[in-house]
Write a protein that holds these residues in place. Structure first.
Motif, PDB file in Angstrom:
ATOM      1  N   LYS A   1      35.707  -8.308   1.535  1.00 33.81           N
ATOM      2  CA  LYS A   1      36.468  -9.449   2.050  1.00 33.81           C
ATOM      3  C   LYS A   1      37.854  -8.981   2.471  1.00 33.81           C
ATOM      4  O   LYS A   1      38.251  -7.864   2.150  1.00 33.81           O
ATOM      5  N   ALA A   2      38.557  -9.825   3.185  1.00 34.07           N
ATOM      6  CA  ALA A   2      39.885  -9.474   3.691  1.00 34.07           C
ATOM      7  C   ALA A   2      40.868 -10.544   3.265  1.00 34.07           C
ATOM      8  O   ALA A   2      41.493 -11.212   4.083  1.00 34.07           O
ATOM      9  N   THR A   3      40.985 -10.710   1.958  1.00 30.57           N
ATOM     10  CA  THR A   3      41.836 -11.764   1.419  1.00 30.57           C
ATOM     11  C   THR A   3      42.957 -11.170   0.577  1.00 30.57           C
ATOM     12  O   THR A   3      43.181 -11.580  -0.551  1.00 30.57           O
ATOM     13  N   GLY A   4      43.615 -10.170   1.154  1.00 33.43           N
ATOM     14  CA  GLY A   4      44.739  -9.551   0.447  1.00 33.43           C
ATOM     15  C   GLY A   4      44.301  -8.438  -0.469  1.00 33.43           C
ATOM     16  O   GLY A   4      43.132  -8.027  -0.462  1.00 33.43           O
TER      17      GLY A   4
ATOM     18  N   THR B   1      44.941  -5.155   7.029  1.00 35.17           N
ATOM     19  CA  THR B   1      44.239  -6.443   7.024  1.00 35.17           C
ATOM     20  C   THR B   1      42.852  -6.349   6.388  1.00 35.17           C
ATOM     21  O   THR B   1      42.153  -7.344   6.309  1.00 35.17           O
ATOM     22  N   ARG B   2      42.435  -5.141   5.989  1.00 35.74           N
ATOM     23  CA  ARG B   2      41.070  -4.945   5.465  1.00 35.74           C
ATOM     24  C   ARG B   2      40.020  -5.307   6.515  1.00 35.74           C
ATOM     25  O   ARG B   2      39.108  -6.110   6.269  1.00 35.74           O
TER      26      ARG B   2
ATOM     27  N   GLY C   1      45.294  -4.353   2.388  1.00 34.16           N
ATOM     28  CA  GLY C   1      45.255  -5.811   2.433  1.00 34.16           C
ATOM     29  C   GLY C   1      46.614  -6.442   2.186  1.00 34.16           C
ATOM     30  O   GLY C   1      46.731  -7.662   2.176  1.00 34.16           O
TER      31      GLY C   1
ATOM     32  N   SER D   1      33.314 -14.490   4.192  1.00 31.28           N
ATOM     33  CA  SER D   1      32.246 -13.814   3.437  1.00 31.28           C
ATOM     34  C   SER D   1      31.431 -14.834   2.666  1.00 31.28           C
ATOM     35  O   SER D   1      31.982 -15.754   2.067  1.00 31.28           O
TER      36      SER D   1
ATOM     37  N   SER E   1      38.265 -14.998   4.341  1.00 30.15           N
ATOM     38  CA  SER E   1      38.125 -14.066   5.446  1.00 30.15           C
ATOM     39  C   SER E   1      37.278 -12.878   5.030  1.00 30.15           C
ATOM     40  O   SER E   1      37.425 -12.353   3.932  1.00 30.15           O
ATOM     41  N   HIS E   2      36.394 -12.470   5.930  1.00 30.27           N
ATOM     42  CA  HIS E   2      35.662 -11.227   5.688  1.00 30.27           C
ATOM     43  C   HIS E   2      36.415 -10.026   6.233  1.00 30.27           C
ATOM     44  O   HIS E   2      36.450  -8.977   5.622  1.00 30.27           O
TER      45      HIS E   2
ATOM     46  N   ILE F   1      44.531 -12.515   6.450  1.00 30.24           N
ATOM     47  CA  ILE F   1      45.109 -13.812   6.098  1.00 30.24           C
ATOM     48  C   ILE F   1      46.317 -14.156   6.963  1.00 30.24           C
ATOM     49  O   ILE F   1      46.430 -15.272   7.467  1.00 30.24           O
TER      50      ILE F   1
ATOM     51  N   LEU G   1      45.144 -19.424   0.802  1.00 28.75           N
ATOM     52  CA  LEU G   1      44.819 -18.254  -0.019  1.00 28.75           C
ATOM     53  C   LEU G   1      44.901 -18.520  -1.519  1.00 28.75           C
ATOM     54  O   LEU G   1      43.983 -18.181  -2.262  1.00 28.75           O
TER      55      LEU G   1
ATOM     56  N   LEU H   1      50.463 -13.900   3.688  1.00 29.76           N
ATOM     57  CA  LEU H   1      49.738 -13.974   2.411  1.00 29.76           C
ATOM     58  C   LEU H   1      50.241 -15.134   1.548  1.00 29.76           C
ATOM     59  O   LEU H   1      49.895 -15.223   0.382  1.00 29.76           O
TER      60      LEU H   1
END
Lengths: 578, 578
Positions: A276-279, B239-240, B288, B446, B518-519, B523, B531, B562
């Motif tokens: 995931k891309a949530t921080g 951002t992953r 991230g 996700s 977010s996948h 954010i 978040l 974030l």
């Protein structure tokens, strides 16, 4: 282990020892299982340490048959004990000597050597046996309020002094009750368990998923550390462990989907999305915290199809350690899938394994000669593949192709089978050997391909600088970028302090060579003095900030774990040892 | 895109626009490339939005041909500008309108809609063009001392308002100079680059490794997000992100081996061991962080063998979304290796793709009928495999077997090739369509297999609750435990505020359905209000503690990223919009 000796056989302690004895605590594993060296190993020991049969006529270390008795009162006031009894029930709070000592130590030889001498540096004041997550949360909340140190005992096989209750307080013994399945989700292939579940129980549950959960098929955890039988799922996660099949299934950080902790500042619960891309990664912050941020309660683990029938075993001999490394790297970088068990031994380990598995007396010996392979140079590579039939087959085919390319000689799957036989019960050898003052322990680290030879050379050079030291090395968790290096050393040594210095010297050598301090054993209290130096100050300060956030009063696994309160402890470490 | 229309064709803006114009900033991608809808798509747009040819006679949005002029003075004192010039050289510090505006926005439609209206809510006071890591470290140290906000502009394709300079200050434009290879290590298959390196440049370097680094073979990064051409390696990491081939190569968190950051409290540098047991994961803490902890400078990336010849393309049609999901899950759980591109479209997306790729006019149409596949029900699955020849072949064979088992009808690899053709240049359609007030944007999250249907249903229901809305969904990053869900919506909409509300409604629906926020988009500032609710308060507090540790004065990407300084920003967010 049952083959009779042709010559003299020492009176190995064969497991007859009283319940409630010291031996029952320091001994590895099941009370009903022991393992004595086979004659080939006995001969190696005599030769290496220049001992004769007569030396083995009497025990050199206390076999620990006495009943456990401590002279260390429980320092917790009745009020606290009463509160814990209120939370858990009277029978699940214990303050007797045996219960306290049984969770006081892990399984590094430093622990065993101290127990052999009835030297008890630290015990918890009370042992708690939680049944539910909610109870653990209540215990942690109460301890945070009263500033009572909290330790956790999972499988008990820590080799880093991870479970040692340096500050007294309570230890949560998870073995008795905190070992249940919470949820089984076949659709997502995720099982949620309590942290005290043991490796074998998890595997049994997954293997029997059809019967237990009306699942469509049998599954496996894919996680089999050597300590497997006496390790807990929680221990795997908080130390960032790895199983012997990790090259295919991944290390525990690849297997975990979700975690839940009871911390002094409340419950921390992650979601179960593996990407995931949530921080920043909350799961990655908690994992590896080794009990210093909170107590791990529930763990959601990915699981895999149980495919024993698709396994393809292989073993090869290479002319040298350098060539073996090149072949290993090519196998991992060739993108044909990764073998599951993947073990390449250096020349010294290869020599010992050949004698242990009687390869040196087999016709293979002549073939090695014909190939020009030399003792003290050649390297044994063994392993097997897992996965879907075609995948496993292609993976093994690729291994074969690459081994051939690097001049490897196939030894078929028989050597791998011999290794499999001993993979979980070799640790039982430690106790029988130790009765005669011969100790064996292990160290390990992460390296990349480019610094592997140097790390191997430097650490080995340190080990061998001590005369009469067996030092075997292998890689057993392998990646496209590198691998772990794993050292098994066997020495004749009777002073715990000497052991500690030797151990520290190895850690020093690992650090100086630039490798990571641990691939999968974790840091605990024993490796902690090296952690800040290894990560670097700015990186380590991040961990300090997290510790302060979760545990401002330092009640979670205090006394040096991960180095958080090391200054004081290091003094202790250096000053309190006889 | 060159096929002539049979009927009326709108005057799509075909790229003729002045340099230094607003269009040159809000337009997607290369100044020299445009893409207009093919006739089939034009027909769909007319039909969906109930428009006629006449509507398309004139532009409904300002095409942005005017030269950029701002009436926003640079607020930084000369002393600061002078210091930056001392660090970087005079020509690498800019305060002119165009330079400032060109790094002020990313590529969410909210950004584009504002730029179409010449609405400039935020610009940096100065734009800095660093050349070296040391310069970035000096800039961050100086800004920390003087409390000057620091933003970073990498590839510029953020769809989360990630790069928007809410507090003014400086923006580091990494494109010009901070894009060099620092180290290439073929043995470990690790390349170290500066954070501003673009996706195509990295790929070019790796593809040409033989020539550039005397490597043994060609390599690939394995990372191809749809924004590929206008994305930077640094953007991927902070951002992953994930590339379209992530199912095989992994998302960026799987690909990164090491990171280095310049933060207000000094340099943070991780080691390059991909697996280790040395406490919490420092790399996972930094990754991230989206510029809120520090500026990413150097990145060590794993790379892979470049194997275009082993690719096996496939595409299948399934009777329904549910059946397609089951097949997808089986493919990912069957342990036969993962395909590289893996894309399963829902019925609405399938319908549109069939028309876009002219499948609906091909003989296949009759075959679908014979199979009983229905419009608005059937689902298109396409992809390809990578890796070693045998691995790739076995993987494709397994896909074929499973698709057959689930009643899938093979469409051969031709559909996949059609998709590949548009995979990176479809975003160019946004601008040509937007000239007529038709906007398209994307959202993603996700999910695991068990909640996938519900999330799809709920989010889709929200999107479709707005009349005349095209809402297409697919999964394109797939795991044994679940996948992402990715929504592309096309609407006729001209009010940025309406867009923002619609966007927020989708985020609300994602959160309520229990998916991650977010996948791989990250954010930024636009998803930030959700978040803390998504992670939960205790988990989010960990991020707050980290922010305080790294950036006590809140100068790193401040203004809501974030959610760290959201309270104030949310007021702004809600109050400042016309």
């Amino acid at each position: 282990m049952s083959k009779p000796y042709k010559g003299f056989e020492p009176k190995w302690v064969r497991g007859e020892y009283p319940l409630n004895s010291w031996r029952s605590i320091f001994k590895w594993g099941s009370p009903f299982e022991i393992k004595a060296p086979k004659e080939s190993l006995y001969k190696i020991l005599k030769k290496t340490f220049e001992l004769d049969d007569q030396f083995f006529n009497e025990y050199k270390e206390d076999p620990g048959f006495d009943e456990v008795k401590l002279d260390i009162p429980c320092k917790l006031p009745d009020e606290d004990i009463g509160e814990f009894k209120k939370i858990l029930g009277d029978e699940f709070v214990k303050t007797d000597d045996y219960s306290r000592l049984s969770v006081a130590y892990g399984k590094t030889m430093y622990d065993i050597m101290r127990l052999r001498r009835k030297r008890v540096d630290n015990v918890p004041d009370a042992v708690l046996y939680p049944d539910t997550k909610e109870q653990v949360e209540q215990i942690v909340a109460y301890c945070a309020k009263k500033k009572i140190p909290v330790y956790v005992y999972g499988g008990g096989s820590s080799v880093t002094r991870g479970v040692e209750c340096i500050k007294g307080g309570v230890s949560l013994d998870m073995r008795l009750r905190f070992n249940k399945v919470i949820n089984f989700n076949e659709t997502d292939q995720i099982i949620t368990v309590q942290a005290g579940m043991s490796g074998p129980k998890l595997e049994e549950v997954l293997n029997n998923a059809v019967k237990l959960f009306s699942a469509k098929r049998a599954y496996t955890s894919g996680h089999f550390p050597q300590s497997y039988e006496y390790s807990s799922v929680g221990g795997w996660v908080v130390t960032r462990g790895a199983g012997q099949n990790s090259t295919y299934y991944g290390v525990i950080s690849d297997i975990v989907a979700g975690q839940e902790y009871a911390t002094p500042i409340g419950v921390i619960k992650t979601d179960q999305y593996t990407r995931k891309a949530t921080g920043p990664d909350i799961g990655g912050i908690m994992m590896g915290s080794e009990g210093t941020f909170g107590v791990l309660t529930h763990i959601a683990l990915r699981f895999f199809r149980h495919t024993p029938k698709t396994i393809k075993r292989f073993s090869y001999m290479f002319a040298s350690w350098e060539i073996g490394q090149q072949a290993a790297r090519e196998i991992m970088q060739s993108e044909a899938g990764y073998p599951s068990v993947f073990r390449l031994s250096d020349p010294e380990e290869t020599g010992l394994m050949m004698r242990m598995y009687n390869i040196d007396e087999s016709p293979l010996r002549h073939l090695f000669k014909m190939k020009g392979f030399k003792d003290n140079e050649m390297c044994l590579y063994l392993g097997f593949t897992n996965g879907e039939k075609g995948f496993s087959k292609n993976c093994a085919k690729n291994v074969r192709r690459i081994c051939k390319k690097f001049g490897g000689m196939s030894l078929t799957g028989i050597v791998t089978k011999a290794w499999e036989k001993g993979r979980f019960n070799d640790p039982y050898l430690r106790d029988t050997m130790h009765d005669f003052g011969i100790i064996t322990d292990t160290m390990e680290c992460s390296v990349n391909w480019s610094n592997m030879s140097q790390v191997h050379r430097d650490v080995r050079a340190y080990c061998k600088s001590r005369p009469k030291t067996i030092c075997m090395t292998h890689m057993s968790h392998v990646y496209p970028q590198g691998a772990n290096l794993y050292w098994i050393f066997i020495v004749h040594m009777t002073d715990p302090e000497e052991f500690r210095k030797f151990h520290a010297g190895i850690l020093d050598a690992i650090q100086k060579s630039g490798a990571s301090m641990s691939h999968h054993h974790g840091i605990g209290k024993m490796f902690a003095p090296w952690l800040e130096g290894s990560l670097g100050k700015n990186q380590y300060d991040i961990l300090r900030a997290l510790k302060k956030h979760f545990d401002p009063d330092n009640i979670m696994n205090p006394g040096g774990t991960l180095g958080f309160d090391l200054a004081e402890e290091e003094k202790r470490f250096l000053g309190c040892v006889v």
